[in-house]
Design an enzyme around this catalytic site. Structure first.
Site, PDB file in Angstrom:
ATOM      1  N   LYS A 172       0.849  -1.206   0.000  1.00 23.51           N
ATOM      2  CA  LYS A 172       0.000   0.000   0.000  1.00 23.51           C
ATOM      3  C   LYS A 172       0.878   1.247   0.000  1.00 23.51           C
ATOM      4  O   LYS A 172       0.650   2.183  -0.760  1.00 23.51           O
ATOM      5  CB  LYS A 172      -0.891  -0.007   1.239  1.00 23.51           C
ATOM      6  CG  LYS A 172      -1.520   1.349   1.554  1.00 23.51           C
ATOM      7  CD  LYS A 172      -2.380   1.319   2.785  1.00 23.51           C
ATOM      8  CE  LYS A 172      -1.689   1.649   4.075  1.00 23.51           C
ATOM      9  NZ  LYS A 172      -1.395   3.061   4.298  1.00 23.51           N
ATOM     10  N   ASN A 173       1.881   1.253   0.869  1.00 23.25           N
ATOM     11  CA  ASN A 173       2.683   2.469   1.030  1.00 23.25           C
ATOM     12  C   ASN A 173       3.617   2.746  -0.148  1.00 23.25           C
ATOM     13  O   ASN A 173       4.145   3.842  -0.278  1.00 23.25           O
ATOM     14  CB  ASN A 173       3.475   2.421   2.347  1.00 23.25           C
ATOM     15  CG  ASN A 173       2.567   2.620   3.549  1.00 23.25           C
ATOM     16  OD1 ASN A 173       1.395   2.920   3.399  1.00 23.25           O
ATOM     17  ND2 ASN A 173       3.113   2.441   4.741  1.00 23.25           N
ATOM     18  N   CYS A 196      -4.306  12.835  13.118  1.00 21.57           N
ATOM     19  CA  CYS A 196      -4.950  11.536  13.081  1.00 21.57           C
ATOM     20  C   CYS A 196      -4.696  10.895  14.436  1.00 21.57           C
ATOM     21  O   CYS A 196      -3.887  11.413  15.201  1.00 21.57           O
ATOM     22  CB  CYS A 196      -4.446  10.696  11.911  1.00 21.57           C
ATOM     23  SG  CYS A 196      -2.839  10.013  12.176  1.00 21.57           S
ATOM     24  N   ARG A 224       0.944  14.723  13.240  1.00 22.28           N
ATOM     25  CA  ARG A 224       1.436  14.488  11.882  1.00 22.28           C
ATOM     26  C   ARG A 224       1.425  15.731  10.987  1.00 22.28           C
ATOM     27  O   ARG A 224       0.680  15.805  10.012  1.00 22.28           O
ATOM     28  CB  ARG A 224       0.658  13.337  11.233  1.00 22.28           C
ATOM     29  CG  ARG A 224       0.800  12.063  12.011  1.00 22.28           C
ATOM     30  CD  ARG A 224       0.084  10.920  11.375  1.00 22.28           C
ATOM     31  NE  ARG A 224       0.839  10.279  10.314  1.00 22.28           N
ATOM     32  CZ  ARG A 224       0.448   9.192   9.681  1.00 22.28           C
ATOM     33  NH1 ARG A 224      -0.687   8.634   9.987  1.00 22.28           N
ATOM     34  NH2 ARG A 224       1.186   8.659   8.744  1.00 22.28           N
ATOM     35  N   ASP A 267       5.102   0.717  12.134  1.00 25.92           N
ATOM     36  CA  ASP A 267       3.857   0.046  11.745  1.00 25.92           C
ATOM     37  C   ASP A 267       3.750  -1.367  12.325  1.00 25.92           C
ATOM     38  O   ASP A 267       2.673  -1.963  12.303  1.00 25.92           O
ATOM     39  CB  ASP A 267       3.743  -0.022  10.210  1.00 25.92           C
ATOM     40  CG  ASP A 267       3.365   1.320   9.612  1.00 25.92           C
ATOM     41  OD1 ASP A 267       3.053   2.250  10.380  1.00 25.92           O
ATOM     42  OD2 ASP A 267       3.391   1.456   8.378  1.00 25.92           O
ATOM     43  N   ARG A 327      -8.511  -0.155   5.392  1.00 28.99           N
ATOM     44  CA  ARG A 327      -7.679   0.825   4.684  1.00 28.99           C
ATOM     45  C   ARG A 327      -6.375   0.197   4.197  1.00 28.99           C
ATOM     46  O   ARG A 327      -5.780   0.678   3.230  1.00 28.99           O
ATOM     47  CB  ARG A 327      -7.328   1.985   5.623  1.00 28.99           C
ATOM     48  CG  ARG A 327      -8.488   2.901   5.939  1.00 28.99           C
ATOM     49  CD  ARG A 327      -8.015   4.068   6.753  1.00 28.99           C
ATOM     50  NE  ARG A 327      -6.802   4.602   6.175  1.00 28.99           N
ATOM     51  CZ  ARG A 327      -5.933   5.363   6.815  1.00 28.99           C
ATOM     52  NH1 ARG A 327      -6.133   5.687   8.053  1.00 28.99           N
ATOM     53  NH2 ARG A 327      -4.859   5.812   6.204  1.00 28.99           N
TER      54      ARG A 327
HETATM   55  C1  UD1 Z   1       4.554   6.778   6.283  1.00 27.34           C
HETATM   56  C2  UD1 Z   1       3.664   5.547   6.165  1.00 27.34           C
HETATM   57  C3  UD1 Z   1       3.217   5.075   7.540  1.00 27.34           C
HETATM   58  C4  UD1 Z   1       4.425   4.864   8.446  1.00 27.34           C
HETATM   59  C5  UD1 Z   1       5.314   6.107   8.463  1.00 27.34           C
HETATM   60  C6  UD1 Z   1       6.612   5.905   9.231  1.00 27.34           C
HETATM   61  C7  UD1 Z   1       2.644   5.899   4.004  1.00 27.34           C
HETATM   62  C8  UD1 Z   1       1.405   6.209   3.223  1.00 27.34           C
HETATM   63  N1  UD1 Z   1       2.518   5.900   5.332  1.00 27.34           N
HETATM   64  O1  UD1 Z   1       3.747   7.823   6.844  1.00 27.34           O
HETATM   65  O2  UD1 Z   1       2.517   3.837   7.378  1.00 27.34           O
HETATM   66  O3  UD1 Z   1       3.969   4.608   9.763  1.00 27.34           O
HETATM   67  O4  UD1 Z   1       5.673   6.480   7.116  1.00 27.34           O
HETATM   68  O5  UD1 Z   1       7.318   4.819   8.728  1.00 27.34           O
HETATM   69  O6  UD1 Z   1       3.675   5.629   3.432  1.00 27.34           O
HETATM   70  N2  UD1 Z   1       6.672  14.591  10.528  1.00 27.34           N
HETATM   71  C9  UD1 Z   1       6.800  15.940  10.822  1.00 27.34           C
HETATM   72  N3  UD1 Z   1       6.695  16.837   9.785  1.00 27.34           N
HETATM   73  C10 UD1 Z   1       6.453  16.446   8.500  1.00 27.34           C
HETATM   74  C11 UD1 Z   1       6.340  15.073   8.215  1.00 27.34           C
HETATM   75  C12 UD1 Z   1       6.447  14.171   9.256  1.00 27.34           C
HETATM   76  O7  UD1 Z   1       7.004  16.322  11.971  1.00 27.34           O
HETATM   77  O8  UD1 Z   1       6.364  17.310   7.612  1.00 27.34           O
HETATM   78  C13 UD1 Z   1       6.752  13.617  11.636  1.00 27.34           C
HETATM   79  C14 UD1 Z   1       5.445  12.845  11.824  1.00 27.34           C
HETATM   80  O9  UD1 Z   1       4.525  13.566  12.619  1.00 27.34           O
HETATM   81  C15 UD1 Z   1       5.934  11.584  12.485  1.00 27.34           C
HETATM   82  C16 UD1 Z   1       7.303  11.370  11.832  1.00 27.34           C
HETATM   83  O10 UD1 Z   1       7.688  12.613  11.276  1.00 27.34           O
HETATM   84  O11 UD1 Z   1       6.074  11.775  13.865  1.00 27.34           O
HETATM   85  C17 UD1 Z   1       7.311  10.313  10.747  1.00 27.34           C
HETATM   86  O12 UD1 Z   1       6.355  10.630   9.759  1.00 27.34           O
HETATM   87  P1  UD1 Z   1       6.545  10.246   8.230  1.00 27.34           P
HETATM   88  O13 UD1 Z   1       7.766   9.444   8.052  1.00 27.34           O
HETATM   89  O14 UD1 Z   1       6.368  11.478   7.419  1.00 27.34           O
HETATM   90  O15 UD1 Z   1       5.288   9.305   8.008  1.00 27.34           O
HETATM   91  P2  UD1 Z   1       4.272   9.311   6.799  1.00 27.34           P
HETATM   92  O16 UD1 Z   1       4.990   9.551   5.528  1.00 27.34           O
HETATM   93  O17 UD1 Z   1       3.101  10.179   7.129  1.00 27.34           O
END
Ligand code: UD1
Length: 418
Positions: free
Chosen positions: A22-23, A116, A121, A305, A397
């Site tokens: 999915k990711n 969420c 996030r 995850d 999902r």
């Molecule tokens: C992706 C995955 C999710 C997985 C996560 C971490 C997808 C669709 N989802 O989510 O399943 O759990 O990676 O491996 O691929 N953060 C910030 N600022 C930002 C972006 C992120 O502070 O602009 C923080 C987030 O709040 C979180 C951390 O960074 O605490 C990691 O988030 P991130 O790696 O961005 O996760 P996703 O890409 O949302």
């Protein structure tokens, strides 16, 4: 309200075939709009998050034909640059369209995804990257507006190796003018899958899978075909389920190198896992398991995850285990529910302390998020009596044919649709 009902049916055994990731699929589907033709993607799982991405792409003008074994995305005409809140609100991954849309249209108006249950996030790192590449950014009425006549390459240091921010910046940089270097980039296998796809489209990218990625912008990208990698989190969830019920089985379509951190912890706990080559693993957990200590980290560390499924698994292992969640600030919502099933778990900030108990007992519980929900279902398979899980829309999902796949390996599991 739809429910999943699980009854203890002894040890799971048999063969499971893992779906496409999915990711990986989400950013790859978004990246299709960087070309003006038909991309053909196979291995895309049939899930509600993927349907949401299809609806988003269609709202922009993409023509999508979903076949059994492939999806054809005709991106010749992109006519809109706004992603509506009704769809973005369903899935945070929608923000992955920002970079590609900005690159293709010179502007993007994306509904802010909001928080969420697992944390606030934010998207500040994504925006910081776009700003460094020369985009004008404004926010108002719940939307972020991005515009840039021509994006320019830049050196971008990410404060945290965010998966989504790395993907968005790569997509924006692929057609930008000049060279972009992302430092402290995420190195997850899904990033490498995205860059493999972009390279087939004609992008120039080096260093993907490491913490420094260099993207040299090209004039145009061309449509291509691609097969997404297997879903390492689905594979991990099934390995945990075999282990939780002290069963044995075979998992097909799994990339061993993607799940090494999970396998290492399971081995410490006493599960025998064998890599048979050809993307096939065998699992044998027909003995006493011990708890372990786990810290979630960006790849190649232990994946956040898998934290919830591991918490469920450790709840009936021997001893005391500690899990530290360093990636998301509030990813412990499943723990109250596991305790209602008889687990003995305490939370202190970002740490959970798990005292293994002999067995869990079935109860009515609620899934608050995707992986937490999967953990409750797996816990129910080893619990005495019946477990009823609500909030199943979260599970749908991210897991394709979840109930059917578990029933095939001996679980007593029913989806009750209301
Ligand atoms: C992706 C995955 C999710 C997985 C996560 C971490 C997808 C669709 N989802 O989510 O399943 O759990 O990676 O491996 O691929 N953060 C910030 N600022 C930002 C972006 C992120 O502070 O602009 C923080 C987030 O709040 C979180 C951390 O960074 O605490 C990691 O988030 P991130 O790696 O961005 O996760 P996703 O890409 O949302």
């Amino acid at each position: 309200m739809s429910r999943i009902i699980v009854k203890n049916n002894g040890s799971l055994s048999g063969k499971v075939c893992i779906s496409g990731s999915k990711n990986s699929s989400l950013p790859i589907l978004a990246a299709c709009i960087l070309t003006k033709g038909k991309n053909i993607i196979s291995g895309v799982p049939d899930l509600s998050d993927i349907s949401t991405m299809y609806s988003l792409l269609e709202s922009l003008g993409v023509k999508i034909d979903v076949h059994k074994d492939r999806v054809v995305l005709d991106c010749k005409n992109i006519v809109h640059y706004t992603t509506p809140y009704e769809l973005v609100g369903k899935m945070r991954g929608s923000f992955l369209l920002a970079g590609a849309l900005l690159s293709r249209m010179g502007k993007a108006r994306i509904s802010l995804p909001g928080g969420c249950p697992i944390g606030t996030r934010p998207v500040d790192l994504h925006l910081k990257g776009f700003a460094a590449m020369g985009a004008d950014i404004s926010q108002g009425h719940g939307y972020v507006e991005l515009s840039a006549k021509k994006l320019k390459g830049a050196r971008i240091y990410l404060d945290f190796p965010s998966v989504g921010a790395t993907e968005n910046i790569i997509m924006a940089a692929a057609l930008a003018e000049g060279e972009t270097i992302i430092e402290n980039a995420a190195a997850e296998p899904e990033i490498v899958d995205l860059t493999d796809f972009l390279i087939k489209q004609g992008a120039k990218i080096e260093g993907s899978g490491s913490d420094t990625i260099k993207i040299t912008g090209v004039k145009e990208l061309n449509p291509t075909t691609h097969k997404v990698i297997p879903d390492r989190i689905e594979a991990g969830t099934f390995i945990v389920a075999f282990s939780m019920t002290r069963g044995y089985g075979t998992i097909e379509n799994v990339n061993y190198s993607h799940i090494k951190p999970v396998v290492a912890k399971l081995s410490e706990m006493g599960v025998d896992i064998k890599d048979n080559g050809n993307n096939i693993l065998t699992i044998n957990a027909e003995h006493t398991l011990r708890t372990s200590d786990v810290k979630t980290l960006p790849f190649p560390g232990f994946p956040t995850d898998m934290q919830a499924p591991f918490t469920a698994l450790m709840s009936t292992a021997k001893g005391t285990g500690v899990i530290v969640e360093t990636v998301f600030e509030n990813r412990f919502l499943h723990i109250g529910e596991l305790n209602r099933m008889g687990a003995n778990i305490r939370i202190d900030g970002r740490t959970s302390v798990i005292e293994g108990v002999n067995s869990l007992s079935g109860a009515k519980v609620n899934a608050f998020d995707l992986r937490g929900g999967a953990a409750l279902v797996v816990a129910g398979m080893s619990a005495k009596g019946e477990t009823e899980i609500t909030g199943v829309e979260h599970i749908q999902r991210g897991y394709e044919n979840f109930v059917e796949k578990f029933a095939k390996i001996g679980a007593n599991i029913v989806f009750d649709k209301k």
